[in-house]
Write a protein that holds these residues in place. Structure first.
Motif, PDB file in Angstrom:
ATOM      1  N   GLY A 116     -13.553   8.740 -18.000  1.00 27.03           N
ATOM      2  CA  GLY A 116     -14.308   8.209 -16.859  1.00 27.03           C
ATOM      3  C   GLY A 116     -13.378   7.707 -15.762  1.00 27.03           C
ATOM      4  N   ARG A 149     -13.349  -2.795 -23.392  1.00 27.76           N
ATOM      5  CA  ARG A 149     -13.983  -2.124 -22.256  1.00 27.76           C
ATOM      6  C   ARG A 149     -15.041  -3.009 -21.594  1.00 27.76           C
ATOM      7  NH1 ARG A 149     -15.640   4.155 -22.359  1.00 27.76           N
ATOM      8  NH2 ARG A 149     -16.728   3.650 -24.274  1.00 27.76           N
ATOM      9  N   ASP A 195     -17.539  15.401 -17.523  1.00 26.27           N
ATOM     10  CA  ASP A 195     -16.826  14.402 -18.319  1.00 26.27           C
ATOM     11  C   ASP A 195     -17.532  14.199 -19.672  1.00 26.27           C
ATOM     12  OD1 ASP A 195     -16.322  11.808 -19.379  1.00 26.27           O
ATOM     13  OD2 ASP A 195     -16.580  10.788 -17.468  1.00 26.27           O
ATOM     14  N   ARG A 251     -21.711  -1.650 -24.062  1.00 26.04           N
ATOM     15  CA  ARG A 251     -22.245  -0.466 -24.745  1.00 26.04           C
ATOM     16  C   ARG A 251     -22.458  -0.727 -26.225  1.00 26.04           C
ATOM     17  NH1 ARG A 251     -19.178   4.878 -22.788  1.00 26.04           N
ATOM     18  NH2 ARG A 251     -19.641   5.384 -24.962  1.00 26.04           N
TER      19      ARG A 251
HETATM   20 MG   LIG Z   1     -16.573   7.722 -20.638  1.00 22.63          MG
END
Ligand SMILES: [Mg+2]
Ligand SMILES: Nc1ncnc2c1ncn2[C@@H]1O[C@H](COP(=O)(O)OP(=O)(O)O)[C@@H](O)[C@H]1O
Ligand SMILES: Nc1ccn([C@@H]2O[C@H](COP(=O)(O)OP(=O)(O)O)[C@@H](O)[C@H]2O)c(=O)n1
Length: 216
Positions: A31, A140, A100, A144
């Motif tokens: 990303g 990150r 991606d 998520r």
């Molecule tokens: Mg990604």
């Protein structure tokens, strides 16, 4: 090899587009690097993971099926994934797509080939050591559901067992450009720039309207 545009006939309309697949393990920086490539070389960035998360957020039945699979770190059936990808490509007035997180397995490859009759120009493979990917994913902080250590380990296993054979398939066709993605972001991008700058179609700086990242 010279770049070649392919006819895209999935919607009944003909559209000449060029696609580059970006593959790498979870946390390899797909990303991050795709955003830069899109900006510098005028590609439209489509993150397949983001398309799937959008479907989850839509509240559809397909979305709840996707959510369960993602939580387990497994792969969504290819017909679902490729359909979402086709829809997104049809909706964009662009002729250069950076895809991606796709393909993730050989079924993704075959389904894409069958439904779109297209081949990528090349495949950018971000090669990163697993311990570095793990560190990145654990910090990150995008909230998520699949960025927890248990799911991360399952995703690494899927990457080794299912995604690497897809990379090998493209290697056998001479289409893989591999970069060392374990380095700092700017250094990785320097290696990537060399690859894109060598390509005739990508050398010219894009017009500003082409910079959009569709989904992210
Ligand atoms: Mg990604
Ligand atoms: N080269 C790098 N060095 C250190 N951290 C990175 C690097 N590339 C990306 N990151 C960070 O690692 C995390 C995962 O990157 P991301 O681009 O989301 O990877 P992917 O899409 O492959 O899972 C993000 O928090 C990102 O900011
Ligand atoms: N081609 C794809 C891409 C993603 N996915 C699913 O979406 C999840 C997240 O993908 P992603 O590309 O956003 O993940 P990262 O590699 O960016 O961390 C994967 O773990 C799979 O569950 C899929 O099933 N098939």
């Amino acid at each position: 090899m010279e770049s070649r545009k392919e006819g895209y006939r999935g919607s009944g309309k003909q559209k000449m587009v060029k696609i580059v697949f970006v593959i790498g393990g979870p946390g390899s920086g797909k990303g991050t690097q795709c955003k830069r490539i899109a900006q510098q070389f005028g590609y439209t960035h489509l993150s397949v993971g983001e398309l799937l998360r959008q479907e989850i957020n839509s509240g559809s039945e397909t979305g709840s099926m996707i959510q369960k699979i993602m939580k387990e770190g497994k792969l969504v059936p290819s017909d679902v994934t490729v359909r979402l990808l086709q829809q997104a490509m049809r909706g964009m007035d662009s002729d250069k797509f950076l895809i991606d997180g796709f393909p993730r397995n050989e079924e993704n490859v075959k389904t894409f080939e069958n439904l779109t009759k297209m081949d990528p120009e090349f495949v950018l493979y971000l090669d990163c050591p697993q311990d570095e990917m793990e560190r990145r994913l654990l910090t990150r902080n995008e909230g998520r559901e699949d960025d927890n250590i248990e799911t991360i380990r399952k995703r690494f296993k899927v990457f080794m067992e299912s995604t690497l054979p897809a990379v090998q398939y493209y290697e056998s066709k001479g289409k893989v450009k591999k970069v060392d993605a374990g380095k700092p972001v700017d250094e990785v991008f320097e290696s990537i720039k060399v690859i894109f700058s060598q390509r005739k179609d990508d050398k010219v700086r894009p017009n500003r309207h082409n910079h959009t990242c569709l989904i992210l």
